[in-house]
Design an enzyme around this catalytic site. Structure first.
Site, PDB file in Angstrom:
ATOM      1  N   ALA A  20      58.986  62.959  31.417  1.00 36.27           N
ATOM      2  CA  ALA A  20      58.196  62.487  30.263  1.00 36.27           C
ATOM      3  C   ALA A  20      58.615  63.219  28.984  1.00 36.27           C
ATOM      4  O   ALA A  20      58.710  62.610  27.910  1.00 36.27           O
ATOM      5  CB  ALA A  20      56.707  62.694  30.529  1.00 36.27           C
ATOM      6  N   ASP A  36      68.651  69.416  36.695  1.00 41.06           N
ATOM      7  CA  ASP A  36      67.706  69.412  37.821  1.00 41.06           C
ATOM      8  C   ASP A  36      68.481  69.570  39.128  1.00 41.06           C
ATOM      9  O   ASP A  36      69.604  69.097  39.266  1.00 41.06           O
ATOM     10  CB  ASP A  36      66.928  68.084  37.830  1.00 41.06           C
ATOM     11  CG  ASP A  36      65.625  68.153  38.624  1.00 41.06           C
ATOM     12  OD1 ASP A  36      64.551  67.965  38.013  1.00 41.06           O
ATOM     13  OD2 ASP A  36      65.681  68.391  39.858  1.00 41.06           O
ATOM     14  N   CYS A  62      71.692  71.125  38.664  1.00 34.91           N
ATOM     15  CA  CYS A  62      71.530  72.545  38.336  1.00 34.91           C
ATOM     16  C   CYS A  62      70.351  73.125  39.104  1.00 34.91           C
ATOM     17  O   CYS A  62      69.233  72.628  38.992  1.00 34.91           O
ATOM     18  CB  CYS A  62      71.279  72.648  36.821  1.00 34.91           C
ATOM     19  SG  CYS A  62      70.715  74.258  36.266  1.00 34.91           S
ATOM     20  N   ASN A  90      61.179  73.916  32.132  1.00 38.09           N
ATOM     21  CA  ASN A  90      60.100  73.149  32.771  1.00 38.09           C
ATOM     22  C   ASN A  90      60.126  73.215  34.304  1.00 38.09           C
ATOM     23  O   ASN A  90      59.084  73.146  34.944  1.00 38.09           O
ATOM     24  CB  ASN A  90      60.217  71.688  32.301  1.00 38.09           C
ATOM     25  CG  ASN A  90      59.421  70.743  33.151  1.00 38.09           C
ATOM     26  OD1 ASN A  90      58.198  70.650  33.047  1.00 38.09           O
ATOM     27  ND2 ASN A  90      60.114  70.015  34.038  1.00 38.09           N
ATOM     28  N   TYR A 150      50.824  81.147  42.510  1.00 41.29           N
ATOM     29  CA  TYR A 150      51.172  80.271  41.386  1.00 41.29           C
ATOM     30  C   TYR A 150      50.540  80.801  40.092  1.00 41.29           C
ATOM     31  O   TYR A 150      51.195  80.886  39.054  1.00 41.29           O
ATOM     32  CB  TYR A 150      50.686  78.854  41.716  1.00 41.29           C
ATOM     33  CG  TYR A 150      51.021  77.787  40.706  1.00 41.29           C
ATOM     34  CD1 TYR A 150      52.283  77.198  40.673  1.00 41.29           C
ATOM     35  CD2 TYR A 150      50.064  77.317  39.804  1.00 41.29           C
ATOM     36  CE1 TYR A 150      52.581  76.181  39.761  1.00 41.29           C
ATOM     37  CE2 TYR A 150      50.348  76.310  38.903  1.00 41.29           C
ATOM     38  CZ  TYR A 150      51.609  75.739  38.881  1.00 41.29           C
ATOM     39  OH  TYR A 150      51.892  74.732  37.980  1.00 41.29           O
ATOM     40  N   ASP A 186      49.268  64.418  36.835  1.00 39.44           N
ATOM     41  CA  ASP A 186      49.591  63.505  37.936  1.00 39.44           C
ATOM     42  C   ASP A 186      51.110  63.475  38.185  1.00 39.44           C
ATOM     43  O   ASP A 186      51.840  62.712  37.556  1.00 39.44           O
ATOM     44  CB  ASP A 186      49.081  62.095  37.574  1.00 39.44           C
ATOM     45  CG  ASP A 186      49.346  61.106  38.694  1.00 39.44           C
ATOM     46  OD1 ASP A 186      49.553  61.543  39.843  1.00 39.44           O
ATOM     47  OD2 ASP A 186      49.353  59.899  38.402  1.00 39.44           O
TER      48      ASP A 186
HETATM   49  N1  LIG Z   1      51.588  68.870  37.970  1.00 36.30           N
HETATM   50  C1  LIG Z   1      50.715  69.721  37.476  1.00 36.30           C
HETATM   51  O1  LIG Z   1      49.500  69.626  37.740  1.00 36.30           O
HETATM   52  C2  LIG Z   1      51.168  70.796  36.533  1.00 36.30           C
HETATM   53  C3  LIG Z   1      50.218  71.372  35.667  1.00 36.30           C
HETATM   54  C4  LIG Z   1      50.635  72.368  34.798  1.00 36.30           C
HETATM   55  C5  LIG Z   1      51.951  72.786  34.790  1.00 36.30           C
HETATM   56  N2  LIG Z   1      52.843  72.223  35.653  1.00 36.30           N
HETATM   57  C6  LIG Z   1      54.214  72.710  35.604  1.00 36.30           C
HETATM   58  O2  LIG Z   1      55.045  71.657  35.166  1.00 36.30           O
HETATM   59  C7  LIG Z   1      56.375  71.878  35.627  1.00 36.30           C
HETATM   60  C8  LIG Z   1      56.934  70.568  36.169  1.00 36.30           C
HETATM   61  O3  LIG Z   1      56.201  70.213  37.327  1.00 36.30           O
HETATM   62  P1  LIG Z   1      55.801  68.715  37.704  1.00 36.30           P
HETATM   63  O4  LIG Z   1      54.345  68.709  37.866  1.00 36.30           O
HETATM   64  O5  LIG Z   1      56.450  67.759  36.788  1.00 36.30           O
HETATM   65  O6  LIG Z   1      56.414  68.658  39.167  1.00 36.30           O
HETATM   66  P2  LIG Z   1      57.492  67.676  39.828  1.00 36.30           P
HETATM   67  O7  LIG Z   1      57.619  68.151  41.216  1.00 36.30           O
HETATM   68  O8  LIG Z   1      57.169  66.269  39.541  1.00 36.30           O
HETATM   69  O9  LIG Z   1      58.844  68.009  39.022  1.00 36.30           O
HETATM   70  C9  LIG Z   1      59.473  69.253  39.121  1.00 36.30           C
HETATM   71  C10 LIG Z   1      60.960  69.067  38.909  1.00 36.30           C
HETATM   72  O10 LIG Z   1      61.562  70.360  38.960  1.00 36.30           O
HETATM   73  C11 LIG Z   1      62.731  70.259  39.758  1.00 36.30           C
HETATM   74  N3  LIG Z   1      63.058  71.552  40.356  1.00 36.30           N
HETATM   75  C12 LIG Z   1      62.384  72.224  41.341  1.00 36.30           C
HETATM   76  N4  LIG Z   1      63.058  73.327  41.685  1.00 36.30           N
HETATM   77  C13 LIG Z   1      64.170  73.376  40.902  1.00 36.30           C
HETATM   78  C14 LIG Z   1      65.257  74.259  40.808  1.00 36.30           C
HETATM   79  N5  LIG Z   1      65.369  75.341  41.602  1.00 36.30           N
HETATM   80  N6  LIG Z   1      66.226  74.009  39.898  1.00 36.30           N
HETATM   81  C15 LIG Z   1      66.152  72.909  39.104  1.00 36.30           C
HETATM   82  N7  LIG Z   1      65.148  72.011  39.165  1.00 36.30           N
HETATM   83  C16 LIG Z   1      64.165  72.250  40.056  1.00 36.30           C
HETATM   84  C17 LIG Z   1      62.401  69.215  40.817  1.00 36.30           C
HETATM   85  O11 LIG Z   1      63.581  68.684  41.411  1.00 36.30           O
HETATM   86  C18 LIG Z   1      61.624  68.202  40.006  1.00 36.30           C
HETATM   87  O12 LIG Z   1      62.450  67.220  39.433  1.00 36.30           O
HETATM   88  C19 LIG Z   1      56.278  73.014  36.625  1.00 36.30           C
HETATM   89  O13 LIG Z   1      56.725  74.210  36.022  1.00 36.30           O
HETATM   90  C20 LIG Z   1      54.801  73.085  36.939  1.00 36.30           C
HETATM   91  O14 LIG Z   1      54.408  74.366  37.349  1.00 36.30           O
HETATM   92  C21 LIG Z   1      52.478  71.230  36.503  1.00 36.30           C
HETATM   93  C1  LIG Z   2      41.535  73.170  40.718  1.00 38.26           C
HETATM   94  C2  LIG Z   2      42.965  73.093  41.074  1.00 38.26           C
HETATM   95  C3  LIG Z   2      43.590  71.706  40.952  1.00 38.26           C
HETATM   96  C4  LIG Z   2      44.935  71.765  41.585  1.00 38.26           C
HETATM   97  C5  LIG Z   2      45.863  70.670  41.308  1.00 38.26           C
HETATM   98  C6  LIG Z   2      47.204  70.985  41.864  1.00 38.26           C
HETATM   99  C7  LIG Z   2      48.165  71.587  41.206  1.00 38.26           C
HETATM  100  C8  LIG Z   2      48.040  71.934  39.821  1.00 38.26           C
HETATM  101  C9  LIG Z   2      48.872  72.744  39.170  1.00 38.26           C
HETATM  102  C10 LIG Z   2      48.559  73.064  37.759  1.00 38.26           C
HETATM  103  O1  LIG Z   2      49.532  73.835  37.139  1.00 38.26           O
HETATM  104  C11 LIG Z   2      47.181  73.607  37.769  1.00 38.26           C
HETATM  105  C12 LIG Z   2      46.688  74.185  36.570  1.00 38.26           C
HETATM  106  C13 LIG Z   2      45.415  74.485  36.464  1.00 38.26           C
HETATM  107  C14 LIG Z   2      44.357  74.061  37.395  1.00 38.26           C
HETATM  108  C15 LIG Z   2      43.440  73.074  36.751  1.00 38.26           C
HETATM  109  C16 LIG Z   2      42.301  73.350  36.224  1.00 38.26           C
HETATM  110  C17 LIG Z   2      41.757  74.684  36.281  1.00 38.26           C
HETATM  111  C18 LIG Z   2      40.507  74.756  35.494  1.00 38.26           C
HETATM  112  C19 LIG Z   2      39.928  76.101  35.766  1.00 38.26           C
HETATM  113  C20 LIG Z   2      38.717  76.333  34.963  1.00 38.26           C
HETATM  114  O2  LIG Z   2      38.006  75.382  34.621  1.00 38.26           O
HETATM  115  O3  LIG Z   2      38.429  77.496  34.708  1.00 38.26           O
END
Ligand SMILES: NC(=O)c1ccc[n+]([C@@H]2O[C@H](COP(=O)([O-])OP(=O)(O)OC[C@H]3O[C@@H](n4cnc5c(N)ncnc54)[C@H](O)[C@@H]3O)[C@@H](O)[C@H]2O)c1
Ligand SMILES: CCCCC/C=C\C=C\[C@H](O)C/C=C\C/C=C\CCCC(=O)O
Length: 261
Positions: A20, A36, A62, A90, A150, A186
């Site tokens: 995105a 990736d 990568c 990311n 995490y 999501d």
């Molecule tokens: N999904 C959530 O709820 C959420 C919330 C907050 C932050 N994040 C953060 O957002 C980022 C992206 O996660 P997402 O939710 O889009 O997950 P996702 O699994 O949809 O995408 C993650 C991407 O990272 C790539 N990846 C994983 N390991 C890798 C490596 N060693 N080298 C290169 N690429 C690698 C995967 O192949 C994938 O394309 C992460 O850092 C995650 O912690 C996610």
């Molecule tokens: C409650 C946990 C939901 C878990 C969803 C799965 C993975 C999420 C990864 C994100 O990086 C999670 C980030 C934060 C969790 C979401 C909300 C926390 C709110 C806590 C609060 O209200 O104090």
């Protein structure tokens, strides 16, 4: 800074939030390298994006845990599009069982990518300067009992961003550092199928899955996070900031600074 004409690397851009972010930056006129580890999704995504945006996007396989892979991604991007001016750190995983891997991908690799990015972007190294945005998480700001590893690495990442932003080398680099900190989004990472694989303790898993079904458990769209990343890139006054992304609003959260330096 202006996004139009900029050259960007997005790690983990093959799917989810990184995809995105890549789309938003391409829409605003950037040239983008998606770096990736997943070449199947990466090739598929780049085909889709080339159809929409032409030759402004490339894919480089990568693994961000490997020095050579990261350096090659920066080299390929520079050779194709010119000097990199924006890096989006990311790529990330959630794995409470294989916690060493979580530390390696979500913290150590983001530090690695930053140090290598500065070799290419830093004005002191002949680069043009620019900005680095990190995808941390709300778990980098508040404790999350159901995913302590995490949360620890994401807190570490926020600490790294805030500290890099006040480095004595900041003017030499000409690079700003900021973090986006979304609540749940999501993507594959937050889906029940993944959570069942990466959370070992059944009591913890049960609470996590129940928590996600409660009325106040909000799931953002990947494009909500991309909007905040664009804001952090475009506003040159921002450095060392953590932008929490909630449903329908964003908040800058600055933990207290103690006068210890
Ligand atoms: N999904 C959530 O709820 C959420 C919330 C907050 C932050 N994040 C953060 O957002 C980022 C992206 O996660 P997402 O939710 O889009 O997950 P996702 O699994 O949809 O995408 C993650 C991407 O990272 C790539 N990846 C994983 N390991 C890798 C490596 N060693 N080298 C290169 N690429 C690698 C995967 O192949 C994938 O394309 C992460 O850092 C995650 O912690 C996610
Ligand atoms: C409650 C946990 C939901 C878990 C969803 C799965 C993975 C999420 C990864 C994100 O990086 C999670 C980030 C934060 C969790 C979401 C909300 C926390 C709110 C806590 C609060 O209200 O104090």
């Amino acid at each position: 800074m202006k996004i139009e004409g900029s050259v960007v690397i997005v790690t983990g851009g093959a799917q989810g939030i990184g995809k995105a972010i890549s789309k938003s930056l391409l829409t605003l006129g950037a040239k983008v390298c998606i770096a990736d580890v997943n070449n199947v999704e990466g090739d598929k995504t780049v085909k889709e994006l080339v159809d929409a945006y032409g030759n402004s996007v490339i894919f480089q396989q990568c693994d961000v845990t490997k020095d050579d892979d990261v350096r090659n991604a920066f080299k390929a991007t520079t050779d194709t599009f010119g000097d990199v001016t924006i890096t989006v750190n990311n790529a990330g995983i959630l794995d409470e069982i294989n916690f060493s891997r979580t530390i390696a991908v979500d913290l150590e690799a983001q530090i690695r990518c930053t140090m290598i990015a500065l070799e290419f972007m830093g004005r002191n190294n002949g680069g043009k300067g620019g900005t680095i945005v990190f995808n941390a998480s709300a778990a980098g700001i508040v404790p999350i009992g159901v995913m302590p590893v995490y949360a620890a690495v994401k807190h570490g990442l926020v600490g790294f961003v805030r500290s890099m932003a006040i480095s004595p080398r900041i003017e030499d680099w000409g690079v700003r550092f900021n973090a986006v900190c979304p609540i749940s989004v999501d993507t594959n990472l937050s889906r029940e199928e993944n959570l069942r694989k990466v959370v070992g303790d059944p009591v913890v898993l049960d609470q996590l899955l129940k928590g996600m079904k409660t009325a106040h458990s909000v799931i953002l769209k990947p494009s909500d996070v991309a909007e905040s990343v664009v804001k952090l890139i475009e506003d040159d006054s921002l450095n060392g900031k953590s932008l929490v992304v909630l449903e329908g609003k964003t908040i800058f959260v600055d933990p207290p600074v103690l006068d210890l330096q």
